[in-house]
Motif scaffolding. Structure first.
Motif, PDB file in Angstrom:
ATOM      1  N   PHE A 135     -16.123   9.348 -21.368  1.00  0.00           N
ATOM      2  CA  PHE A 135     -16.109   8.654 -20.088  1.00  0.00           C
ATOM      3  C   PHE A 135     -17.455   8.042 -19.709  1.00  0.00           C
ATOM      4  O   PHE A 135     -17.553   7.374 -18.674  1.00  0.00           O
ATOM      5  CB  PHE A 135     -15.673   9.623 -18.985  1.00  0.00           C
ATOM      6  CG  PHE A 135     -14.316  10.245 -19.213  1.00  0.00           C
ATOM      7  CD1 PHE A 135     -13.193   9.449 -19.340  1.00  0.00           C
ATOM      8  CD2 PHE A 135     -14.171  11.618 -19.304  1.00  0.00           C
ATOM      9  CE1 PHE A 135     -11.933  10.011 -19.541  1.00  0.00           C
ATOM     10  CE2 PHE A 135     -12.927  12.196 -19.503  1.00  0.00           C
ATOM     11  CZ  PHE A 135     -11.804  11.389 -19.630  1.00  0.00           C
ATOM     12  N   GLY A 136     -18.485   8.262 -20.519  1.00  0.00           N
ATOM     13  CA  GLY A 136     -19.810   7.766 -20.175  1.00  0.00           C
ATOM     14  C   GLY A 136     -20.593   8.781 -19.363  1.00  0.00           C
ATOM     15  O   GLY A 136     -20.103   9.871 -19.049  1.00  0.00           O
ATOM     16  N   ASP A 137     -21.805   8.417 -18.983  1.00  0.00           N
ATOM     17  CA  ASP A 137     -22.693   9.349 -18.287  1.00  0.00           C
ATOM     18  C   ASP A 137     -22.267   9.618 -16.845  1.00  0.00           C
ATOM     19  O   ASP A 137     -22.636  10.647 -16.270  1.00  0.00           O
ATOM     20  CB  ASP A 137     -24.127   8.819 -18.287  1.00  0.00           C
ATOM     21  CG  ASP A 137     -24.758   8.848 -19.676  1.00  0.00           C
ATOM     22  OD1 ASP A 137     -24.261   9.623 -20.523  1.00  0.00           O
ATOM     23  OD2 ASP A 137     -25.716   8.098 -19.906  1.00  0.00           O
ATOM     24  N   GLN A 138     -21.524   8.703 -16.246  1.00  0.00           N
ATOM     25  CA  GLN A 138     -21.180   8.828 -14.834  1.00  0.00           C
ATOM     26  C   GLN A 138     -19.852   9.558 -14.672  1.00  0.00           C
ATOM     27  O   GLN A 138     -18.835   8.996 -14.265  1.00  0.00           O
ATOM     28  CB  GLN A 138     -21.128   7.441 -14.183  1.00  0.00           C
ATOM     29  CG  GLN A 138     -22.404   6.641 -14.339  1.00  0.00           C
ATOM     30  CD  GLN A 138     -23.602   7.350 -13.718  1.00  0.00           C
ATOM     31  OE1 GLN A 138     -23.548   7.770 -12.567  1.00  0.00           O
ATOM     32  NE2 GLN A 138     -24.685   7.461 -14.457  1.00  0.00           N
ATOM     33  N   VAL A 139     -19.866  10.845 -15.004  1.00  0.00           N
ATOM     34  CA  VAL A 139     -18.668  11.671 -14.879  1.00  0.00           C
ATOM     35  C   VAL A 139     -19.055  13.017 -14.292  1.00  0.00           C
ATOM     36  O   VAL A 139     -20.093  13.594 -14.637  1.00  0.00           O
ATOM     37  CB  VAL A 139     -17.964  11.841 -16.249  1.00  0.00           C
ATOM     38  CG1 VAL A 139     -18.886  12.474 -17.275  1.00  0.00           C
ATOM     39  CG2 VAL A 139     -16.680  12.665 -16.107  1.00  0.00           C
ATOM     40  N   ARG A 140     -18.251  13.506 -13.367  1.00  0.00           N
ATOM     41  CA  ARG A 140     -18.462  14.818 -12.760  1.00  0.00           C
ATOM     42  C   ARG A 140     -17.158  15.606 -12.858  1.00  0.00           C
ATOM     43  O   ARG A 140     -16.077  15.051 -12.667  1.00  0.00           O
ATOM     44  CB  ARG A 140     -18.856  14.687 -11.281  1.00  0.00           C
ATOM     45  CG  ARG A 140     -20.153  13.926 -11.036  1.00  0.00           C
ATOM     46  CD  ARG A 140     -21.382  14.707 -11.496  1.00  0.00           C
ATOM     47  NE  ARG A 140     -21.476  16.016 -10.891  1.00  0.00           N
ATOM     48  CZ  ARG A 140     -21.982  16.233  -9.676  1.00  0.00           C
ATOM     49  NH1 ARG A 140     -22.387  15.236  -8.919  1.00  0.00           N
ATOM     50  NH2 ARG A 140     -22.064  17.469  -9.203  1.00  0.00           N
ATOM     51  N   MET A 172      -8.462  21.280 -11.938  1.00  0.00           N
ATOM     52  CA  MET A 172      -9.676  20.523 -12.187  1.00  0.00           C
ATOM     53  C   MET A 172      -9.550  19.101 -11.651  1.00  0.00           C
ATOM     54  O   MET A 172      -8.496  18.472 -11.751  1.00  0.00           O
ATOM     55  CB  MET A 172      -9.920  20.459 -13.706  1.00  0.00           C
ATOM     56  CG  MET A 172     -11.180  19.727 -14.123  1.00  0.00           C
ATOM     57  SD  MET A 172     -11.258  19.553 -15.939  1.00  0.00           S
ATOM     58  CE  MET A 172     -11.127  21.253 -16.464  1.00  0.00           C
ATOM     59  N   ASP A 173     -10.649  18.608 -11.073  1.00  0.00           N
ATOM     60  CA  ASP A 173     -10.783  17.208 -10.706  1.00  0.00           C
ATOM     61  C   ASP A 173     -11.904  16.609 -11.542  1.00  0.00           C
ATOM     62  O   ASP A 173     -13.016  17.149 -11.581  1.00  0.00           O
ATOM     63  CB  ASP A 173     -11.135  17.065  -9.229  1.00  0.00           C
ATOM     64  CG  ASP A 173     -10.000  17.488  -8.323  1.00  0.00           C
ATOM     65  OD1 ASP A 173      -9.162  16.624  -8.007  1.00  0.00           O
ATOM     66  OD2 ASP A 173      -9.951  18.660  -7.917  1.00  0.00           O
ATOM     67  N   VAL A 174     -11.623  15.497 -12.203  1.00  0.00           N
ATOM     68  CA  VAL A 174     -12.629  14.767 -12.967  1.00  0.00           C
ATOM     69  C   VAL A 174     -12.905  13.463 -12.229  1.00  0.00           C
ATOM     70  O   VAL A 174     -11.974  12.685 -11.968  1.00  0.00           O
ATOM     71  CB  VAL A 174     -12.147  14.476 -14.401  1.00  0.00           C
ATOM     72  CG1 VAL A 174     -13.201  13.669 -15.166  1.00  0.00           C
ATOM     73  CG2 VAL A 174     -11.824  15.774 -15.138  1.00  0.00           C
ATOM     74  N   PHE A 175     -14.161  13.243 -11.866  1.00  0.00           N
ATOM     75  CA  PHE A 175     -14.550  12.050 -11.108  1.00  0.00           C
ATOM     76  C   PHE A 175     -15.368  11.123 -12.004  1.00  0.00           C
ATOM     77  O   PHE A 175     -16.394  11.530 -12.555  1.00  0.00           O
ATOM     78  CB  PHE A 175     -15.367  12.444  -9.881  1.00  0.00           C
ATOM     79  CG  PHE A 175     -14.611  13.289  -8.893  1.00  0.00           C
ATOM     80  CD1 PHE A 175     -13.839  12.698  -7.906  1.00  0.00           C
ATOM     81  CD2 PHE A 175     -14.663  14.675  -8.959  1.00  0.00           C
ATOM     82  CE1 PHE A 175     -13.131  13.479  -6.990  1.00  0.00           C
ATOM     83  CE2 PHE A 175     -13.961  15.457  -8.054  1.00  0.00           C
ATOM     84  CZ  PHE A 175     -13.196  14.857  -7.073  1.00  0.00           C
ATOM     85  N   ILE A 176     -14.904   9.902 -12.126  1.00  0.00           N
ATOM     86  CA  ILE A 176     -15.593   8.900 -12.939  1.00  0.00           C
ATOM     87  C   ILE A 176     -16.018   7.764 -12.012  1.00  0.00           C
ATOM     88  O   ILE A 176     -15.185   7.200 -11.287  1.00  0.00           O
ATOM     89  CB  ILE A 176     -14.674   8.361 -14.046  1.00  0.00           C
ATOM     90  CG1 ILE A 176     -14.220   9.511 -14.957  1.00  0.00           C
ATOM     91  CG2 ILE A 176     -15.367   7.270 -14.858  1.00  0.00           C
ATOM     92  CD1 ILE A 176     -13.095   9.150 -15.899  1.00  0.00           C
ATOM     93  N   ILE A 210      -6.621  16.187 -12.458  1.00  0.00           N
ATOM     94  CA  ILE A 210      -6.543  14.840 -11.902  1.00  0.00           C
ATOM     95  C   ILE A 210      -7.835  14.108 -12.242  1.00  0.00           C
ATOM     96  O   ILE A 210      -8.931  14.651 -12.061  1.00  0.00           O
ATOM     97  CB  ILE A 210      -6.339  14.846 -10.385  1.00  0.00           C
ATOM     98  CG1 ILE A 210      -5.047  15.575 -10.018  1.00  0.00           C
ATOM     99  CG2 ILE A 210      -6.276  13.417  -9.852  1.00  0.00           C
ATOM    100  CD1 ILE A 210      -4.745  15.582  -8.538  1.00  0.00           C
ATOM    101  N   ILE A 211      -7.708  12.898 -12.747  1.00  0.00           N
ATOM    102  CA  ILE A 211      -8.858  12.059 -13.070  1.00  0.00           C
ATOM    103  C   ILE A 211      -8.929  10.962 -12.023  1.00  0.00           C
ATOM    104  O   ILE A 211      -8.000  10.157 -11.878  1.00  0.00           O
ATOM    105  CB  ILE A 211      -8.746  11.468 -14.491  1.00  0.00           C
ATOM    106  CG1 ILE A 211      -8.782  12.579 -15.548  1.00  0.00           C
ATOM    107  CG2 ILE A 211      -9.901  10.508 -14.748  1.00  0.00           C
ATOM    108  CD1 ILE A 211      -7.440  13.183 -15.844  1.00  0.00           C
ATOM    109  N   VAL A 236      -6.641  16.106  -1.962  1.00  0.00           N
ATOM    110  CA  VAL A 236      -5.845  14.988  -2.471  1.00  0.00           C
ATOM    111  C   VAL A 236      -5.792  13.854  -1.459  1.00  0.00           C
ATOM    112  O   VAL A 236      -5.997  12.681  -1.801  1.00  0.00           O
ATOM    113  CB  VAL A 236      -4.425  15.457  -2.830  1.00  0.00           C
ATOM    114  CG1 VAL A 236      -3.526  14.269  -3.145  1.00  0.00           C
ATOM    115  CG2 VAL A 236      -4.462  16.388  -4.031  1.00  0.00           C
ATOM    116  N   LYS A 237      -5.521  14.189  -0.213  1.00  0.00           N
ATOM    117  CA  LYS A 237      -5.413  13.162   0.824  1.00  0.00           C
ATOM    118  C   LYS A 237      -6.691  12.329   0.904  1.00  0.00           C
ATOM    119  O   LYS A 237      -6.651  11.111   1.085  1.00  0.00           O
ATOM    120  CB  LYS A 237      -5.110  13.810   2.165  1.00  0.00           C
ATOM    121  CG  LYS A 237      -4.921  12.816   3.295  1.00  0.00           C
ATOM    122  CD  LYS A 237      -4.575  13.531   4.592  1.00  0.00           C
ATOM    123  CE  LYS A 237      -4.401  12.540   5.730  1.00  0.00           C
ATOM    124  NZ  LYS A 237      -4.076  13.237   7.009  1.00  0.00           N
TER     125      LYS A 237
END
Length: 271
Positions: A135-140, A172-176, A210-211, A236-237
């Motif tokens: 996903f690159g460096d900008q992933v949390r 898990m939540d993956v934030f890109i 969720i991504i 989620v909301k």
């Protein structure tokens, strides 16, 4: 319909843990809070009329975790085990990072779940390093373990070992960080590879991921917002708002396998 189905699934699998275990929250406090929400009729003082359960809680947390804590809220309805006083506390260094605390009414013995926060963060950082090639460096990566209570003696464990020994599952939540230019086919392949990496690492218990492809503002403020949203049951909301996330998809591990095919992951993109 799709959004409602996602929200129900998210809650059912324990991402919004506080909703699942029946928390009722009303207002916040501080270190000197003397509120009485859901106080259960137990006196503030021990049998000797001197010791205060709030002081006992804060002292125990500081001794266990090596940092100063404060009281976020007095009283709650989380699923405690001792019939004692219930508090929600947080480290002074991060007001958003909560933990549940229960104090036995007579012995003033303190029980807490802050080790979950420690391990969620450790494992999140490990998974971030294992997903940058995709996903690159900008992933949390932000996790939520199911609430296994009072495991402070395990706070130095390897996070994967802790997960295997002391949890029943996770979400898990993956934030890109994204500019909105998303190739769904390519991203679906990446998500499929990531899900199989989780299994390879031993994170093969049932879970829901969720991504989120989120804006720069949301991405940069995750540490301040994520746990507070989780505590209030608004995760989620909040992130499904089009002003905060350009898109999202999801996948699930069940019975040690990724439930969705790559095509299904692509179909899960919501707009």
């Amino acid at each position: 319909m799709a959004k409602e189905k996602l929200r129900k699934k998210y809650m059912m699998l324990g991402v919004v843990i506080m909703v699942g275990i029946g928390i009722t929250l009303s207002g916040c406090g501080d270190k000197k809070n003397t509120g009485s929400s859901n106080e259960q009729g137990i006196s503030d003082l021990n049998e000797d009329g001197v010791k205060n359960y709030k002081d006992a809680a804060l002292k125990a947390l500081e001794e266990r975790y090596g940092e100063e804590f404060e009281i976020k809220q007095v009283g709650s309805t989380f699923a405690g085990k001792r019939g004692g006083k219930k508090l929600i506390c947080n480290p002074v260094s991060n007001p958003a990072k909560f933990c549940f605390v229960e104090v036995a009414p007579k012995s003033l013995e303190v029980y807490d779940d802050y080790t979950n926060r420690i391990m969620e963060i450790k494992l999140g950082k490990l998974l971030e390093e294992n997903s940058k090639d995709l996903f690159g460096d900008q992933v949390r990566v932000k996790l939520a373990f199911d609430p296994i209570y009072d495991k402070h003696t395990f706070s130095d464990m390897d996070p994967i070992a802790f997960f295997k020994k002391n949890t029943l599952g996770y979400a898990m939540d993956v934030f890109i960080k994204s500019d909105g230019n998303i190739n769904k086919s390519e991203e679906a392949i990446k998500v499929g590879i990531f899900m199989n990496k989780l299994i390879t690492l031993g994170l093969d218990k049932s879970n829901y991921v969720i991504i989120w492809y989120c804006t720069e503002d949301v991405y940069s403020n995750l540490d301040n917002e994520f746990y507070e949203l989780q505590l209030r049951g608004n995760t989620v909301k909040f992130y499904e708002d089009s002003q905060k996330s350009y898109n999202r998809t999801h996948a699930e591990i069940k019975d040690n396998e990724v439930k969705e095919s790559v095509n299904q992951i692509e179909e899960n993109f919501n707009h």
